[in-house]
Every structure is written in structure tokens, then in C-alpha cells.
Design an enzyme around this catalytic site. Structure first.
Site, short mmCIF file in Angstrom:
data_model
loop_
_atom_site.label_atom_id
_atom_site.label_comp_id
_atom_site.label_asym_id
_atom_site.label_seq_id
_atom_site.Cartn_x
_atom_site.Cartn_y
_atom_site.Cartn_z
N GLY A 31 14.80 29.31 23.23
CA GLY A 31 16.03 30.11 23.32
C GLY A 31 16.57 30.18 24.74
O GLY A 31 16.20 29.38 25.59
N LEU A 33 19.57 29.47 25.43
CA LEU A 33 20.07 28.09 25.39
C LEU A 33 21.15 27.85 26.44
O LEU A 33 21.95 28.72 26.75
CB LEU A 33 20.61 27.77 24.00
CG LEU A 33 19.61 27.96 22.85
CD1 LEU A 33 20.25 27.59 21.51
CD2 LEU A 33 18.34 27.14 23.07
N GLY A 36 21.52 22.09 28.85
CA GLY A 36 20.37 21.18 28.73
C GLY A 36 19.92 21.09 27.28
O GLY A 36 19.72 20.00 26.74
N HIS A 37 19.79 22.26 26.65
CA HIS A 37 19.43 22.28 25.22
C HIS A 37 20.54 21.61 24.41
O HIS A 37 20.29 20.89 23.45
CB HIS A 37 19.25 23.71 24.71
CG HIS A 37 18.16 24.47 25.40
ND1 HIS A 37 18.40 25.46 26.32
CD2 HIS A 37 16.80 24.39 25.29
CE1 HIS A 37 17.24 25.96 26.75
NE2 HIS A 37 16.26 25.33 26.14
N GLN A 61 1.79 29.55 25.09
CA GLN A 61 1.97 28.67 26.25
C GLN A 61 2.22 29.43 27.54
O GLN A 61 2.52 28.84 28.57
CB GLN A 61 3.07 27.64 25.99
CG GLN A 61 4.46 28.18 25.86
CD GLN A 61 5.44 27.10 25.43
OE1 GLN A 61 5.38 26.60 24.32
NE2 GLN A 61 6.35 26.71 26.32
N SER A 187 16.24 27.69 31.58
CA SER A 187 16.41 29.10 31.22
C SER A 187 15.96 30.00 32.38
O SER A 187 16.47 31.10 32.57
CB SER A 187 15.61 29.43 29.96
OG SER A 187 15.97 28.54 28.92
P1 AMP Z 1 12.65 25.31 26.45
O1 AMP Z 1 13.58 26.20 25.70
O2 AMP Z 1 12.70 25.53 27.92
O3 AMP Z 1 11.25 25.30 25.89
O4 AMP Z 1 13.20 23.85 26.25
C1 AMP Z 1 13.41 23.31 24.97
C2 AMP Z 1 13.70 21.84 25.11
O5 AMP Z 1 14.86 21.66 25.90
C3 AMP Z 1 12.56 21.08 25.80
O6 AMP Z 1 12.39 19.82 25.15
C4 AMP Z 1 13.08 20.90 27.19
O7 AMP Z 1 12.56 19.76 27.85
C5 AMP Z 1 14.57 20.73 26.92
N1 AMP Z 1 15.35 21.05 28.13
C6 AMP Z 1 15.32 22.19 28.85
N2 AMP Z 1 16.14 22.09 29.92
C7 AMP Z 1 16.69 20.85 29.87
C8 AMP Z 1 17.61 20.13 30.69
N3 AMP Z 1 18.13 20.66 31.80
N4 AMP Z 1 17.96 18.88 30.33
C9 AMP Z 1 17.42 18.32 29.21
N5 AMP Z 1 16.56 18.93 28.40
C10 AMP Z 1 16.18 20.19 28.72
#
Ligand code: AMP
Length: 282
Positions: A31, A33, A36-37, A61, A187
Site C-alpha cells: 500500500g 501506492l 512506482g507501484h 517482514q 512509500s
Molecule cells: P512495496 O509496497 O514497497 O512492498 O512494493 C510493492 C512492489 O512495488 C514491489 O515489487 C516493489 O519493488 C515495487 N516498487 C516499489 N517502488 C517502486 C519503484 N519506485 N519503481 C518500481 N517498482 C517499485
């Protein structure tokens, strides 16, 4: 808002029953979001008939001294982003609905892939990721799952789990989306002051130095990492945790750049932990 939101595996499964004959793309997230997401969601949207996003701040984690309690939670805003990005349904489980308990069966990735990089300071982190991702794969049963290259160690470990356990899903790695300054969107950037954010741009700037040097033919890891360290040192507020050149798949340190490899960095600014990486030697 007509985006369906499911909190239990049973509800999601009932919804997916009439979608399973065509492709399902899955984007697991915690979340808060951002763009990147959205990059992952956009890619999933173009490659699949149905797109499912999960939002779950996975307690497994987070270490004891980490930011589980203050991790940003903003479901309303997340719904708006998902709706406008064309997500078909959200899976927002609770620890109860997917039975996260101390007695949970755990998935343990190869120790050699967990012990370096982020694994040094985040003991148990990748086991927690692997356990939840496997659980989510078994609940959603997607054709494809989308992960960011920003979390390169996570991506390599997820690829490895899927291969070793014969999980029938294609893992799609997506490029890191950055702010104009080069700072990788995260995030956790919300924790930073405007000054901290501008200082944090040094991370990508320094990674680009390694890329440039590699393009000029330098293959020696020490020399490549030295230019990165030199650039990082221009911002003394950045507290380096690690700086390494590793193999893309095994994540083991390498001395000589003979094939594409990953320069990976973690460190803190304003006590916020940030990570980033770049592939060099392409
Ligand atoms: P998280 O919510 O931080 O666990 O991220 C969920 C997914 O989004 C993971 O696969 C991250 O690698 C991807 N993600 C987070 N930030 C970025 C970003 N800046 N660019 C590309 N993917 C991202």
C-alpha cells in the site's frame, strides 16, 4: 467507487472463478501506492485480462526495531490510484483472514541469497517476504506477478522460490520509477523532509557514476565501487549501510565485471532507510 475489495481468500476466489479461464496479472504491495507501484499495475494491465492488486503490510517482514507501526497506511488514496489505473479488484487481507500466526509454515529461501545486502541488517525479512508471497500466489493463482527492480534482492529471491518450488507463475521484473531528481520512488520517502529528499538524490547520482565508468570499460569492482563511494561522500548526511557489486541472480559479490551485475546501495537519511541499485555492464 465500484472497485471490488476482498478481505478473505474465499471471497477473492469466488470473484476469480469466472476470470480464471483468461489471464490474471497480480501486483503484491504494502500500500501507500505511488507511481512506482503504478508502473507495475500499468504493465500488468497491458499483459493480462484481469489485474489484481493486494495491499498487505506484512508483519513478518518487519524486524522488532523497524517501522511496522508507523508504516504509511492510506487505503482511500490507494483505492483512487487503483481505480484510475484500471485495476479489476483489490485483495486487502488481514492477519486473521490469511492466518498469520507464530505457528505459520515458513518458506525459507536459500540462505546465501538472504545473508547479504539487506539481509545483513534485516534478519528474517526475506523469509517473511517469501512466506507471504508464496501464500498470496497460492490464493490468487495468477498467470503473471509483477515486482519492482528497485527491490532487486526481493526480485531475485522470488524468482528463485518460484523456480525451486515449481510455482506456476511468470515473474515479471519492472524498471524502477524515479522522481525527477533520480530518487527511487518509495512509500518511505514520505518520512523525508524536502531537504532530505534532495539529499537522497545522491544515491542514484552515485550509481550513475558506476554505470559511466563501466561504460568506459572499467571492470574492477573496487574501482567501480570507489567512484560510487566518492560521490556518496559528497552528502555527509547519508549514512551508508552497504555498497556492493553482486551477481544479478545469485546476489554473491563479484570482483570483476564480466557480465551484467548489480551495484546495490542501502543507507539512511534522516533515519529513513533507503535502497536503490543499478545494473551495469550491459
Ligand atoms: P512495496 O509496497 O514497497 O512492498 O512494493 C510493492 C512492489 O512495488 C514491489 O515489487 C516493489 O519493488 C515495487 N516498487 C516499489 N517502488 C517502486 C519503484 N519506485 N519503481 C518500481 N517498482 C517499485
Amino acid at each position: 467507487m465500484n472497485l471490488p475489495i476482498f478481505t478473505t481468500p474465499g471471497e477473492l476466489d469466488r470473484y476469480l472463478q469466472c476470470h480464471r479461464s483468461r489471464s490474471i496479472g497480480f501486483v503484491p504491495t504494502m500500500g501507500a501506492l505511488h507511481l512506482g507501484h503504478q508502473g507495475l499495475i500499468d504493465r500488468a494491465r497491458t499483459e493480462n485480462n484481469t489485474v489484481i492488486v493486494s495491499i498487505f503490510v506484512n508483519p513478518l517482514q518487519f524486524g522488532a526495531n523497524e517501522d511496522l507501526d508507523r508504516y504509511p497506511r492510506q487505503l482511500e488514496l490507494d483505492l483512487v490510484l487503483c481505480q484510475s489505473a484500471g485495476v479489476d479488484a483489490l485483495f486487502v487481507p488481514t492477519t486473521e483472514s490469511i492466518e498469520i500466526a507464530d505457528t505459520l509454515t515458513q518458506v525459507i529461501p536459500p540462505p546465501a541469497m538472504m545473508s547479504g545486502l539487506c539481509g545483513c541488517s534485516r534478519i528474517g525479512h526475506f523469509q517473511g517476504v517469501a512466506t507471504i508471497v508464496t501464500k498470496l500466489f497460492n490464493i490468487v493463482r495468477p498467470d503473471r506477478a509483477y515486482f519492482g527492480e528497485k527491490d532487486a534482492q526481493q526480485l531475485a529471491i522470488v524468482r528463485r522460490i518460484v523456480r525451486d518450488l515449481y510455482i506456476p507463475v511468470e515473474i515479471v521484473g519492472c524498471p524502477t520509477i524515479r522522481a525527477d531528481s533520480g530518487l527511487a520512488l518509495s512509500s518511505r520517502n514520505q518520512y523525508l523532509s524536502p531537504l532530505g529528499r534532495s539529499q537522497a538524490a545522491v544515491i542514484y547520482r552515485s550509481l550513475q557514476q558506476a554505470q559511466l565508468l563501466a561504460q568506459q570499460g572499467e571492470q574492477n569492482a573496487r574501482s567501480l565501487l570507489a567512484v560510487v563511494a566518492h560521490e556518496l561522500a559528497t552528502v555527509p548526511e547519508f549514512q551508508l549501510e552497504y555498497l556492493e557489486l553482486v551477481d544479478l541472480d545469485t546476489l554473491q559479490s563479484i570482483d570483476t565485471l564480466s557480465q551484467p551485475a548489480l551495484v546495490a546501495i542501502a543507507g539512511r537519511i534522516e533515519n529513513t532507510r533507503l535502497i536503490d541499485n543499478i545494473v551495469i555492464g550491459k
